[in-house]
Design an enzyme around this catalytic site. Structure first.
Site, PDB file in Angstrom:
ATOM      1  N   LEU A   1       9.135  -2.792  11.627  1.00  0.00           N
ATOM      2  CA  LEU A   1       8.846  -1.672  10.732  1.00  0.00           C
ATOM      3  C   LEU A   1       7.427  -1.789  10.186  1.00  0.00           C
ATOM      4  O   LEU A   1       6.969  -2.875   9.844  1.00  0.00           O
ATOM      5  CB  LEU A   1       9.838  -1.638   9.565  1.00  0.00           C
ATOM      6  CG  LEU A   1      11.300  -1.411   9.914  1.00  0.00           C
ATOM      7  CD1 LEU A   1      12.107  -1.131   8.639  1.00  0.00           C
ATOM      8  CD2 LEU A   1      11.499  -0.263  10.900  1.00  0.00           C
TER       9      LEU A   1
ATOM     10  N   HIS B   1       9.099   1.002   3.232  1.00  0.00           N
ATOM     11  CA  HIS B   1      10.206   1.028   4.194  1.00  0.00           C
ATOM     12  C   HIS B   1      11.061  -0.207   3.956  1.00  0.00           C
ATOM     13  O   HIS B   1      10.785  -0.997   3.041  1.00  0.00           O
ATOM     14  CB  HIS B   1       9.667   1.110   5.632  1.00  0.00           C
ATOM     15  CG  HIS B   1       8.615   0.085   5.948  1.00  0.00           C
ATOM     16  ND1 HIS B   1       8.890  -1.263   5.986  1.00  0.00           N
ATOM     17  CD2 HIS B   1       7.285   0.200   6.199  1.00  0.00           C
ATOM     18  CE1 HIS B   1       7.783  -1.923   6.280  1.00  0.00           C
ATOM     19  NE2 HIS B   1       6.787  -1.054   6.397  1.00  0.00           N
TER      20      HIS B   1
ATOM     21  N   ARG C   1       2.582   2.462   9.579  1.00  0.00           N
ATOM     22  CA  ARG C   1       1.837   3.172  10.631  1.00  0.00           C
ATOM     23  C   ARG C   1       2.745   3.684  11.743  1.00  0.00           C
ATOM     24  O   ARG C   1       2.328   4.527  12.536  1.00  0.00           O
ATOM     25  CB  ARG C   1       0.734   2.276  11.207  1.00  0.00           C
ATOM     26  CG  ARG C   1      -0.406   2.045  10.230  1.00  0.00           C
ATOM     27  CD  ARG C   1      -1.647   1.476  10.901  1.00  0.00           C
ATOM     28  NE  ARG C   1      -2.793   1.484  10.012  1.00  0.00           N
ATOM     29  CZ  ARG C   1      -3.221   0.445   9.299  1.00  0.00           C
ATOM     30  NH1 ARG C   1      -2.593  -0.710   9.383  1.00  0.00           N
ATOM     31  NH2 ARG C   1      -4.281   0.554   8.516  1.00  0.00           N
TER      32      ARG C   1
ATOM     33  N   GLY D   1      11.185  -2.962   5.303  1.00  0.00           N
ATOM     34  CA  GLY D   1      10.448  -4.238   5.308  1.00  0.00           C
ATOM     35  C   GLY D   1      10.033  -4.602   3.885  1.00  0.00           C
ATOM     36  O   GLY D   1      10.268  -5.719   3.408  1.00  0.00           O
ATOM     37  N   HIS D   2       9.399  -3.627   3.189  1.00  0.00           N
ATOM     38  CA  HIS D   2       8.998  -3.887   1.796  1.00  0.00           C
ATOM     39  C   HIS D   2      10.228  -4.145   0.932  1.00  0.00           C
ATOM     40  O   HIS D   2      10.249  -5.064   0.115  1.00  0.00           O
ATOM     41  CB  HIS D   2       8.282  -2.660   1.206  1.00  0.00           C
ATOM     42  CG  HIS D   2       7.057  -2.234   1.948  1.00  0.00           C
ATOM     43  ND1 HIS D   2       7.004  -1.087   2.708  1.00  0.00           N
ATOM     44  CD2 HIS D   2       5.820  -2.799   2.019  1.00  0.00           C
ATOM     45  CE1 HIS D   2       5.800  -0.952   3.223  1.00  0.00           C
ATOM     46  NE2 HIS D   2       5.052  -1.974   2.830  1.00  0.00           N
TER      47      HIS D   2
ATOM     48  N   MET E   1       0.854  -1.194   0.000  1.00  0.00           N
ATOM     49  CA  MET E   1       0.000   0.000   0.000  1.00  0.00           C
ATOM     50  C   MET E   1       0.891   1.246   0.000  1.00  0.00           C
ATOM     51  O   MET E   1       0.457   2.327   0.367  1.00  0.00           O
ATOM     52  CB  MET E   1      -0.937  -0.021   1.205  1.00  0.00           C
ATOM     53  CG  MET E   1      -1.877  -1.229   1.163  1.00  0.00           C
ATOM     54  SD  MET E   1      -3.430  -1.002   2.029  1.00  0.00           S
ATOM     55  CE  MET E   1      -2.863  -0.794   3.694  1.00  0.00           C
ATOM     56  N   GLY E   2       2.133   1.071  -0.403  1.00  0.00           N
ATOM     57  CA  GLY E   2       3.040   2.209  -0.504  1.00  0.00           C
ATOM     58  C   GLY E   2       3.624   2.618   0.825  1.00  0.00           C
ATOM     59  O   GLY E   2       3.605   1.844   1.787  1.00  0.00           O
TER      60      GLY E   2
ATOM     61  N   VAL F   1      11.396  -7.057   9.470  1.00  0.00           N
ATOM     62  CA  VAL F   1      12.540  -6.137   9.594  1.00  0.00           C
ATOM     63  C   VAL F   1      12.234  -5.202  10.766  1.00  0.00           C
ATOM     64  O   VAL F   1      11.114  -4.692  10.889  1.00  0.00           O
ATOM     65  CB  VAL F   1      12.754  -5.353   8.286  1.00  0.00           C
ATOM     66  CG1 VAL F   1      13.945  -4.410   8.406  1.00  0.00           C
ATOM     67  CG2 VAL F   1      12.975  -6.325   7.124  1.00  0.00           C
TER      68      VAL F   1
HETATM   69  O1  PAF Z   1       0.196  -5.636   3.558  1.00  0.00           O
HETATM   70  C1  PAF Z   1      -0.328  -4.752   2.868  1.00  0.00           C
HETATM   71  O2  PAF Z   1       0.215  -3.687   2.646  1.00  0.00           O
HETATM   72  C2  PAF Z   1      -1.723  -4.973   2.279  1.00  0.00           C
HETATM   73  O3  PAF Z   1      -2.513  -5.679   3.167  1.00  0.00           O
HETATM   74  C3  PAF Z   1      -1.710  -5.655   0.900  1.00  0.00           C
HETATM   75  C4  PAF Z   1      -1.138  -7.053   0.966  1.00  0.00           C
HETATM   76  C5  PAF Z   1      -0.903  -4.809  -0.071  1.00  0.00           C
HETATM   77  C6  PAF Z   1      -3.124  -5.765   0.344  1.00  0.00           C
HETATM   78  O4  PAF Z   1      -3.711  -4.523   0.152  1.00  0.00           O
END
Ligand code: PAF
Length: 283
Positions: free
Chosen positions: A176, A29, A179, A31-32, A25-26, A168
């Protein structure tokens, strides 16, 4: 990095290598980005989605204020050499969407966030049917989310394989999360106490392990209750602090060997979740 905004343009994605979907969801950080790095080390092509999914927010939740930082996100993705970024438009994405019911949605976070996992599974399924990736990557911090998706893939016989990436953490131990941005630095330090509690419980489990049977369970559940009370006194509104079977998310029994110590708590109005996964030799 190629940016794709229209569903039809997903056909341009080259399939010379297996493709890894990393839905987000953008407000990216480490973690992503660790998921992106993991996919790269596995020699997969990478496609990140950024879409703040309204279906997974409850009426009193933070859909409107959820942090959005597309320019910075794109810079980070380019730096990590991401291959594709999919930025769908809500209208097109929702045309003909199938609303799905999530497995395991009556456990843990599902109890206080009705409809949340249905919203997650609905949107992730939509991405899977549009993108048809060989792999999808999810982080362990959202353990229930990845388990919901894993079960969904199995139940629906979908060919995509799920790869799990580790949580992470900040230096202080706080997992991380986008929020965390709602908290000041000092509040983040305090929030790190939820991980300290999880660690204490996992250490208690290790100590009590040799002493099997019901006694083992009682001691560990007592530790949870005690720590929950301590957190409440420090201003955390604890939704749950539980030791559960890591596959069913139901309360542990003496015969469970894969277990999850999981917590969700509101702190200064921010919902925090975290977990520790343990594999135990119970015999
Ligand atoms: O973890 C998230 O950011 C969301 O739940 C996801 C997997 C992108 C689904 O909207």
């Amino acid at each position: 990095m190629e940016i794709i905004k229209k569903i039809g343009d997903l056909n341009n994605v080259k399939r010379s290598k297996p493709l890894a979907l990393i839905p987000t969801m953008g407000n990216l950080h480490q973690g992503h980005l660790s998921l992106l790095k993991k996919a790269k080390t596995l020699n997969l092509a990478t496609l990140v989605t950024i879409f703040v999914n309204p279906l997974q927010f409850g009426p009193k939740e933070d859909l409107e204020t959820y942090p959005r930082s597309l320019d910075q996100d794109m810079e980070k993705l380019i730096e990590e050499d991401c291959d594709y970024l999919f930025l769908p438009k809500k209208k097109e994405l929702f045309e003909g969407i199938k609303y799905l019911k999530a497995p395991l949605s009556d456990q843990l976070c599902g109890q206080n966030r009705p409809g949340h996992f249905d919203g997650v599974v609905t949107i992730v399924h939509r991405f899977l049917e549009l993108i048809k990736p060989e792999f999808c990557l999810f982080g362990q911090k959202d353990f229930q989310q990845q388990l919901v998706i894993k079960n969904h893939l199995e139940n629906e016989n979908l060919p995509t394989k799920l790869i799990l990436g580790p949580t992470v953490r900040d230096k202080n131990g706080l997992a991380l999360s986008s929020r965390n941005n709602y908290l000041t630095n000092k509040e983040q330090e305090e929030a790190a106490q939820i991980f300290k509690c999880l660690k204490i419980i996992s250490e208690t489990i290790a100590i009590n392990k040799s002493n099997g049977g019901e006694d083992f369970l009682i001691k560990n559940l007592d530790a949870c209750k005690k720590l929950k009370n301590q957190l409440q006194k420090k201003g955390f509104d604890v939704d749950y602090l539980e030791i559960v079977n890591a596959n069913t998310l139901k309360k542990i029994t003496v015969s469970d060997s894969e277990i999850l110590i999981a917590i969700a708590a509101n702190f200064k109005g921010v919902r925090l979740i975290d977990n520790i996964y343990l594999e135990l030799p119970f015999s």
